[in-house]
Design a protein around this motif. Structure first.
Motif, PDB file in Angstrom:
ATOM      1  N   ARG A   4      38.451  34.420  57.953  1.00  0.00           N
ATOM      2  CA  ARG A   4      37.787  34.733  57.039  1.00  0.00           C
ATOM      3  C   ARG A   4      37.182  33.797  56.291  1.00  0.00           C
ATOM      4  NH1 ARG A   4      41.319  38.208  58.693  1.00  0.00           N
ATOM      5  NH2 ARG A   4      41.255  40.517  58.428  1.00  0.00           N
ATOM      6  N   LEU A   5      37.188  32.484  56.686  1.00  0.00           N
ATOM      7  CA  LEU A   5      36.830  31.327  55.870  1.00  0.00           C
ATOM      8  C   LEU A   5      35.421  31.054  56.003  1.00  0.00           C
ATOM      9  CD1 LEU A   5      39.905  28.803  55.724  1.00  0.00           C
ATOM     10  CD2 LEU A   5      38.762  30.245  53.902  1.00  0.00           C
ATOM     11  N   PRO A   6      34.307  30.704  55.437  1.00  0.00           N
ATOM     12  CA  PRO A   6      33.034  30.321  55.979  1.00  0.00           C
ATOM     13  C   PRO A   6      33.229  29.070  56.534  1.00  0.00           C
ATOM     14  CG  PRO A   6      33.388  30.017  53.393  1.00  0.00           C
ATOM     15  CD  PRO A   6      34.686  30.565  54.105  1.00  0.00           C
ATOM     16  N   PRO A   7      32.103  28.342  57.249  1.00  0.00           N
ATOM     17  CA  PRO A   7      32.232  27.148  57.790  1.00  0.00           C
ATOM     18  C   PRO A   7      32.324  26.121  56.680  1.00  0.00           C
ATOM     19  CG  PRO A   7      30.265  28.526  58.612  1.00  0.00           C
ATOM     20  CD  PRO A   7      30.826  29.180  57.422  1.00  0.00           C
ATOM     21  N   ALA A   8      33.051  25.070  57.062  1.00  0.00           N
ATOM     22  CA  ALA A   8      33.381  23.817  56.283  1.00  0.00           C
ATOM     23  C   ALA A   8      33.714  24.339  54.736  1.00  0.00           C
ATOM     24  CB  ALA A   8      32.164  23.104  55.975  1.00  0.00           C
ATOM     25  N   ALA A   9      34.845  25.285  54.833  1.00  0.00           N
ATOM     26  CA  ALA A   9      35.175  25.759  53.520  1.00  0.00           C
ATOM     27  C   ALA A   9      36.210  24.703  52.807  1.00  0.00           C
ATOM     28  CB  ALA A   9      36.190  26.802  53.876  1.00  0.00           C
ATOM     29  N   ARG A  10      36.200  25.102  51.722  1.00  0.00           N
ATOM     30  CA  ARG A  10      37.105  24.131  50.637  1.00  0.00           C
ATOM     31  C   ARG A  10      38.595  25.167  50.536  1.00  0.00           C
ATOM     32  NH1 ARG A  10      37.263  22.178  44.837  1.00  0.00           N
ATOM     33  NH2 ARG A  10      38.164  20.027  45.002  1.00  0.00           N
ATOM     34  N   THR A  11      39.544  24.127  51.118  1.00  0.00           N
ATOM     35  CA  THR A  11      40.892  25.028  50.860  1.00  0.00           C
ATOM     36  C   THR A  11      41.845  23.977  50.200  1.00  0.00           C
ATOM     37  OG1 THR A  11      41.526  24.195  53.070  1.00  0.00           O
ATOM     38  CG2 THR A  11      40.264  26.114  52.983  1.00  0.00           C
ATOM     39  N   LEU A  12      42.776  24.886  49.686  1.00  0.00           N
ATOM     40  CA  LEU A  12      43.883  24.576  48.811  1.00  0.00           C
ATOM     41  C   LEU A  12      45.443  24.818  49.466  1.00  0.00           C
ATOM     42  CD1 LEU A  12      45.179  23.000  46.320  1.00  0.00           C
ATOM     43  CD2 LEU A  12      44.754  25.307  45.134  1.00  0.00           C
ATOM     44  N   GLY A  67      35.081  36.520  46.555  1.00  0.00           N
ATOM     45  CA  GLY A  67      35.103  36.656  47.798  1.00  0.00           C
ATOM     46  C   GLY A  67      36.093  35.769  48.547  1.00  0.00           C
ATOM     47  N   GLY A  68      36.563  34.888  48.136  1.00  0.00           N
ATOM     48  CA  GLY A  68      37.687  33.888  48.616  1.00  0.00           C
ATOM     49  C   GLY A  68      38.790  34.798  48.779  1.00  0.00           C
ATOM     50  N   HIS A  69      39.723  33.913  49.823  1.00  0.00           N
ATOM     51  CA  HIS A  69      40.953  34.626  50.284  1.00  0.00           C
ATOM     52  C   HIS A  69      42.041  33.719  50.086  1.00  0.00           C
ATOM     53  CE1 HIS A  69      37.923  36.813  52.584  1.00  0.00           C
ATOM     54  NE2 HIS A  69      38.782  37.833  52.620  1.00  0.00           N
ATOM     55  N   LEU A  70      43.273  34.457  49.710  1.00  0.00           N
ATOM     56  CA  LEU A  70      44.721  33.765  49.271  1.00  0.00           C
ATOM     57  C   LEU A  70      45.646  34.389  50.183  1.00  0.00           C
ATOM     58  CD1 LEU A  70      46.020  32.724  45.664  1.00  0.00           C
ATOM     59  CD2 LEU A  70      47.136  34.316  47.298  1.00  0.00           C
ATOM     60  N   VAL A  71      46.502  33.656  50.792  1.00  0.00           N
ATOM     61  CA  VAL A  71      47.767  34.133  51.402  1.00  0.00           C
ATOM     62  C   VAL A  71      48.835  33.439  50.857  1.00  0.00           C
ATOM     63  CG1 VAL A  71      48.864  34.468  53.574  1.00  0.00           C
ATOM     64  CG2 VAL A  71      46.475  34.237  53.389  1.00  0.00           C
ATOM     65  N   LEU A  72      49.798  34.507  50.377  1.00  0.00           N
ATOM     66  CA  LEU A  72      50.992  34.011  49.832  1.00  0.00           C
ATOM     67  C   LEU A  72      52.300  34.574  50.581  1.00  0.00           C
ATOM     68  CD1 LEU A  72      51.637  33.956  45.988  1.00  0.00           C
ATOM     69  CD2 LEU A  72      53.260  34.893  47.578  1.00  0.00           C
ATOM     70  N   ALA A  73      53.139  33.485  50.706  1.00  0.00           N
ATOM     71  CA  ALA A  73      54.501  34.112  51.201  1.00  0.00           C
ATOM     72  C   ALA A  73      55.692  33.580  50.348  1.00  0.00           C
ATOM     73  CB  ALA A  73      54.700  33.305  52.630  1.00  0.00           C
ATOM     74  N   THR A  74      56.710  34.589  50.376  1.00  0.00           N
ATOM     75  CA  THR A  74      57.704  34.137  49.406  1.00  0.00           C
ATOM     76  C   THR A  74      59.044  34.811  50.187  1.00  0.00           C
ATOM     77  OG1 THR A  74      58.588  33.852  47.400  1.00  0.00           O
ATOM     78  CG2 THR A  74      57.374  35.941  47.923  1.00  0.00           C
ATOM     79  N   VAL A  75      60.230  34.867  49.502  1.00  0.00           N
ATOM     80  CA  VAL A  75      61.165  35.729  49.806  1.00  0.00           C
ATOM     81  C   VAL A  75      61.288  36.652  48.807  1.00  0.00           C
ATOM     82  CG1 VAL A  75      63.830  35.617  49.898  1.00  0.00           C
ATOM     83  CG2 VAL A  75      62.532  33.543  50.972  1.00  0.00           C
ATOM     84  N   PRO A  76      61.353  37.924  48.998  1.00  0.00           N
ATOM     85  CA  PRO A  76      61.210  38.642  48.096  1.00  0.00           C
ATOM     86  C   PRO A  76      62.618  39.456  47.777  1.00  0.00           C
ATOM     87  CG  PRO A  76      60.760  39.893  50.171  1.00  0.00           C
ATOM     88  CD  PRO A  76      60.873  38.317  50.574  1.00  0.00           C
ATOM     89  N   ASP A 134      37.646  26.494  37.923  1.00  0.00           N
ATOM     90  CA  ASP A 134      37.425  27.620  38.483  1.00  0.00           C
ATOM     91  C   ASP A 134      36.544  27.733  39.460  1.00  0.00           C
ATOM     92  OD1 ASP A 134      39.160  28.284  36.175  1.00  0.00           O
ATOM     93  OD2 ASP A 134      37.664  29.052  34.968  1.00  0.00           O
ATOM     94  N   ALA A 135      36.786  28.997  40.323  1.00  0.00           N
ATOM     95  CA  ALA A 135      35.905  29.294  41.408  1.00  0.00           C
ATOM     96  C   ALA A 135      35.475  27.860  42.175  1.00  0.00           C
ATOM     97  CB  ALA A 135      34.763  29.808  40.731  1.00  0.00           C
ATOM     98  N   SER A 136      36.520  26.993  42.871  1.00  0.00           N
ATOM     99  CA  SER A 136      36.151  25.906  43.520  1.00  0.00           C
ATOM    100  C   SER A 136      36.888  26.000  44.932  1.00  0.00           C
ATOM    101  CB  SER A 136      36.843  24.672  42.584  1.00  0.00           C
ATOM    102  OG  SER A 136      38.162  24.978  42.503  1.00  0.00           O
ATOM    103  N   PHE A 137      37.533  26.915  45.205  1.00  0.00           N
ATOM    104  CA  PHE A 137      38.118  26.974  46.791  1.00  0.00           C
ATOM    105  C   PHE A 137      37.875  28.285  47.456  1.00  0.00           C
ATOM    106  CE2 PHE A 137      40.932  24.138  44.390  1.00  0.00           C
ATOM    107  CZ  PHE A 137      41.032  23.102  45.329  1.00  0.00           C
ATOM    108  N   ASP A 138      37.368  28.187  48.754  1.00  0.00           N
ATOM    109  CA  ASP A 138      37.275  29.420  49.521  1.00  0.00           C
ATOM    110  C   ASP A 138      38.516  29.881  50.038  1.00  0.00           C
ATOM    111  OD1 ASP A 138      34.032  29.209  49.845  1.00  0.00           O
ATOM    112  OD2 ASP A 138      34.628  27.115  50.426  1.00  0.00           O
ATOM    113  N   GLY A 139      39.408  29.208  50.029  1.00  0.00           N
ATOM    114  CA  GLY A 139      40.805  29.845  50.441  1.00  0.00           C
ATOM    115  C   GLY A 139      42.152  29.033  50.027  1.00  0.00           C
ATOM    116  N   CYS A 169      45.315  38.432  50.408  1.00  0.00           N
ATOM    117  CA  CYS A 169      44.742  38.847  49.326  1.00  0.00           C
ATOM    118  C   CYS A 169      43.156  38.071  49.165  1.00  0.00           C
ATOM    119  CB  CYS A 169      45.449  38.196  47.986  1.00  0.00           C
ATOM    120  SG  CYS A 169      47.040  38.482  48.022  1.00  0.00           S
ATOM    121  N   CYS A 170      42.441  38.991  48.213  1.00  0.00           N
ATOM    122  CA  CYS A 170      40.907  38.440  48.104  1.00  0.00           C
ATOM    123  C   CYS A 170      40.526  38.499  46.734  1.00  0.00           C
ATOM    124  CB  CYS A 170      40.156  39.580  48.987  1.00  0.00           C
ATOM    125  SG  CYS A 170      38.301  39.275  48.894  1.00  0.00           S
ATOM    126  N   ARG A 171      39.690  37.939  46.518  1.00  0.00           N
ATOM    127  CA  ARG A 171      39.265  37.771  44.982  1.00  0.00           C
ATOM    128  C   ARG A 171      37.969  38.536  45.069  1.00  0.00           C
ATOM    129  NH1 ARG A 171      37.534  33.204  40.452  1.00  0.00           N
ATOM    130  NH2 ARG A 171      36.895  34.391  38.910  1.00  0.00           N
TER     131      ARG A 171
END
Length: 213
Positions: A44-52, A141-150, A107-112, A211-213
């Protein structure tokens, strides 16, 4: 030269992951649900995306996969041992030894954004604040993936890879509500059980939220 804080002033996660080092990668880097979440994000990331990568650990598999796909990667970890190890293992990414609770984010600085098991040693208030900051740092339109122990637990002592730690988390439904309150849409979720590759480790419940914003 960066001043090294006294041990009692350092975040507990720094001491824990300084001690674990490469053993953490061996125990967790091959987790199928983690690798699937990375694939989902990469698609889902665009080319040369900025990621954190929050809590970037040894840099593998997360930062390594993002960098190999041609994306710009900023990895942040509170453990200097982990940050140094990641910089050696994934030279195409940037790593900072910093506390995500304090690191300025535009704000609004990362694609993923990836948040894999990096909130568990924060209080619920801190986790809530970090999630809101990360949501704001994500581009529309950016995406976030979060994982944890629920788990509906706060400041409980658990044994993690042979070491006593204090952990806090949310029940899955409360975590979804937290993400939505931060302005994210939870597109899907994957609940699974994983046993780390470490002596004496038992099965752990994990949840991955897409997730998606």
């Amino acid at each position: 030269m960066r001043a090294v804080p006294h041990e009692e002033q350092r975040p507990p996660a720094a001491a824990l992951f300084d001690a674990l080092g490469a053993d953490y990668e061996k125990a967790f880097a091959h987790a199928p649900a983690h690798l699937s979440a990375l694939e989902w994000l990469l698609e889902r990331l665009p080319p040369a995306a900025r990621t954190l990568d929050v809590g970037s650990g040894t840099g593998r598999p997360t930062a390594a996969a993002l960098a190999a796909a041609g994306h710009s990667v900023l990895g942040v970890d509170v453990s200097p041992v982990m940050a140094d190890l990641a910089a050696r293992q994934v030279p195409d990414a940037e790593f900072r030894c910093a506390d995500i609770r304090e690191l300025p984010l535009e704000d609004a600085s990362f694609d993923g954004v990836c948040v894999f098991f990096s909130l568990l040693q924060m209080t619920r208030a801190e986790q809530t604040a970090v999630v809101h900051r990360l949501a704001r740092a994500l581009k529309p339109g950016g995406h976030l993936v979060l994982a944890t122990v629920p788990a509906d637990v706060a400041d409980v002592e658990v044994v993690f890879m042979g070491r006593p730690v204090r952990a806090t988390s949310f029940a899955e439904a409360d975590l979804v509500a937290l993400l939505e309150a931060a302005g994210l849409t939870v597109l899907s979720r994957n609940s699974t059980v994983f046993t780390p590759d470490h002596p004496g480790a038992g099965p752990e419940p994990h949840v991955f939220l897409y997730c998606c914003r």
